[in-house]
Design a protein around this motif. Structure first.
Motif, PDB file in Angstrom:
ATOM      1  N   MET A  72      46.323  20.289  52.062  1.00 44.69           N
ATOM      2  CA  MET A  72      47.234  21.066  52.502  1.00 44.69           C
ATOM      3  C   MET A  72      47.737  22.257  51.510  1.00 44.69           C
ATOM      4  N   LYS A  73      47.764  23.364  51.681  1.00 45.85           N
ATOM      5  CA  LYS A  73      48.134  24.662  50.988  1.00 45.85           C
ATOM      6  C   LYS A  73      48.609  25.770  51.398  1.00 45.85           C
ATOM      7  N   ILE A  74      49.776  26.182  51.021  1.00 42.48           N
ATOM      8  CA  ILE A  74      50.318  27.594  51.568  1.00 42.48           C
ATOM      9  C   ILE A  74      49.421  28.556  51.159  1.00 42.48           C
ATOM     10  N   GLU A  75      49.146  29.413  52.273  1.00 47.17           N
ATOM     11  CA  GLU A  75      48.155  30.431  52.025  1.00 47.17           C
ATOM     12  C   GLU A  75      48.769  31.791  51.405  1.00 47.17           C
ATOM     13  N   LYS A  76      49.907  32.092  52.079  1.00 45.99           N
ATOM     14  CA  LYS A  76      50.763  33.306  51.544  1.00 45.99           C
ATOM     15  C   LYS A  76      52.044  33.134  52.392  1.00 45.99           C
ATOM     16  N   ILE A  77      52.988  34.129  51.764  1.00 47.59           N
ATOM     17  CA  ILE A  77      54.329  34.412  52.313  1.00 47.59           C
ATOM     18  C   ILE A  77      53.749  35.234  53.795  1.00 47.59           C
ATOM     19  N   HIS A  78      53.992  34.688  55.126  1.00 39.05           N
ATOM     20  CA  HIS A  78      54.012  35.618  56.370  1.00 39.05           C
ATOM     21  C   HIS A  78      54.873  36.650  56.352  1.00 39.05           C
ATOM     22  N   HIS A  79      55.982  36.390  56.033  1.00 37.23           N
ATOM     23  CA  HIS A  79      57.161  37.322  55.883  1.00 37.23           C
ATOM     24  C   HIS A  79      58.392  36.744  55.386  1.00 37.23           C
ATOM     25  N   VAL A  80      59.286  37.735  54.724  1.00 30.70           N
ATOM     26  CA  VAL A  80      60.402  37.323  54.484  1.00 30.70           C
ATOM     27  C   VAL A  80      61.659  38.146  55.137  1.00 30.70           C
ATOM     28  N   ALA A  81      62.653  37.278  55.747  1.00 28.75           N
ATOM     29  CA  ALA A  81      63.526  38.048  56.762  1.00 28.75           C
ATOM     30  C   ALA A  81      64.882  37.898  55.963  1.00 28.75           C
ATOM     31  N   TYR A  82      65.582  39.092  56.090  1.00 31.00           N
ATOM     32  CA  TYR A  82      66.994  39.041  55.786  1.00 31.00           C
ATOM     33  C   TYR A  82      67.759  39.783  56.642  1.00 31.00           C
ATOM     34  N   ARG A  83      69.174  39.668  56.525  1.00 34.99           N
ATOM     35  CA  ARG A  83      70.211  40.575  57.849  1.00 34.99           C
ATOM     36  C   ARG A  83      70.320  41.821  57.181  1.00 34.99           C
ATOM     37  N   CYS A  84      70.264  42.776  58.134  1.00 35.15           N
ATOM     38  CA  CYS A  84      70.829  44.273  57.802  1.00 35.15           C
ATOM     39  C   CYS A  84      71.808  44.626  58.683  1.00 35.15           C
ATOM     40  N   LYS A  85      72.725  45.658  58.364  1.00 33.40           N
ATOM     41  CA  LYS A  85      73.778  46.285  58.959  1.00 33.40           C
ATOM     42  C   LYS A  85      73.303  47.092  60.191  1.00 33.40           C
ATOM     43  N   ASP A  86      72.229  47.788  60.041  1.00 34.45           N
ATOM     44  CA  ASP A  86      71.606  48.605  61.063  1.00 34.45           C
ATOM     45  C   ASP A  86      70.259  48.763  61.088  1.00 34.45           C
ATOM     46  N   ALA A  87      69.610  48.186  62.249  1.00 27.61           N
ATOM     47  CA  ALA A  87      68.019  48.201  62.161  1.00 27.61           C
ATOM     48  C   ALA A  87      67.489  49.572  61.610  1.00 27.61           C
ATOM     49  N   LYS A  88      67.882  50.428  62.580  1.00 29.30           N
ATOM     50  CA  LYS A  88      67.376  51.768  62.330  1.00 29.30           C
ATOM     51  C   LYS A  88      67.417  52.452  61.087  1.00 29.30           C
ATOM     52  N   GLU A  89      68.749  52.405  60.405  1.00 31.24           N
ATOM     53  CA  GLU A  89      69.014  53.018  59.343  1.00 31.24           C
ATOM     54  C   GLU A  89      68.183  52.068  58.052  1.00 31.24           C
ATOM     55  N   THR A  90      67.972  50.897  58.240  1.00 28.83           N
ATOM     56  CA  THR A  90      67.141  50.077  57.311  1.00 28.83           C
ATOM     57  C   THR A  90      65.791  50.569  57.464  1.00 28.83           C
ATOM     58  N   VAL A  91      65.040  50.651  58.531  1.00 25.35           N
ATOM     59  CA  VAL A  91      63.811  51.107  58.588  1.00 25.35           C
ATOM     60  C   VAL A  91      63.672  52.451  58.200  1.00 25.35           C
ATOM     61  N   ASP A  92      64.524  53.409  58.353  1.00 27.81           N
ATOM     62  CA  ASP A  92      64.379  54.758  57.988  1.00 27.81           C
ATOM     63  C   ASP A  92      64.672  54.825  56.574  1.00 27.81           C
TER      64      ASP A  92
END
Length: 181
Positions: free
Chosen positions: A1-21
């Motif tokens: 049994m072994k982790i392959e890789k990080i799938h994703h790392v998630a954090y909170r943001c204030k505004d999704a559109k501002e963050t993506v941009d």
């Protein structure tokens, strides 16, 4: 049994559109996916959210949640701002300096270049207050990492016993400290 890789790392943001941009404009990441629902799938809580995913290169995914019904996001005041951060690798020093100039041209305060011996870094904050590090390898990285690898367990054991910085790798920042002193 072994982790392959990080799938994703998630954090909170204030505004999704501002963050993506911001990540698209300043770090050249691709916006790859958005998920929005009124209920949390894992807990079934009624809580609307926007979950956005960005391609951080090399199969790495950085994700953010905007949570409009929750109190304004904060940070752990007991943890210094420099501790929690995202660190992204760039190809080389030229790329690091190109990013530094690009970020500064976009009005972002950048700290560094900091010489960590095995790699060199710049630091700055995203619009959510998350600290970001861009790092490039040192030309001598492989040999320097071998030196560190040889002492890692001894360092960990000494730290565990004393809670004082072991001196096994003082050479890492010796050049930078000499320049400051």
């Amino acid at each position: 049994m072994k982790i392959e890789k990080i799938h994703h790392v998630a954090y909170r943001c204030k505004d999704a559109k501002e963050t993506v941009d911001w990540y698209v404009k300043n770090l050249n990441m691709d916006f790859v996916l958005a998920i929005a629902e009124d209920h949390v799938p894992s807990t079934h809580e009624p809580d609307p959210y926007m979950h956005v995913f960005l391609d951080a290169g090399g199969g790495n995914v950085l994700a953010f949640f905007e949570l409009p019904t929750k109190p304004q996001m904060g940070r752990d005041e007991n943890t210094p701002r420099w501790v929690q951060h995202f660190a992204f690798k760039v190809k080389d020093r030229d790329a690091l300096l190109e990013y530094k100039a690009h970020l500064e041209a976009n009005g972002i305060d950048v700290l560094g270049v900091t010489d960590h011996s095995i790699f060199h870094s710049i630091y700055f904050f995203d619009p959510n207050g998350h600290r970001i590090e861009l790092a490039c390898p040192d030309p001598e990285e492989e040999a320097l990492v071998k030196r560190l690898d040889a002492v890692k367990w001894d360092m960990l054991e000494e730290w565990s016993r004393t809670k004082r910085a072991p001196k096994h790798a003082d050479w890492l920042h010796a050049k930078e400290l000499a320049e400051v002193g």
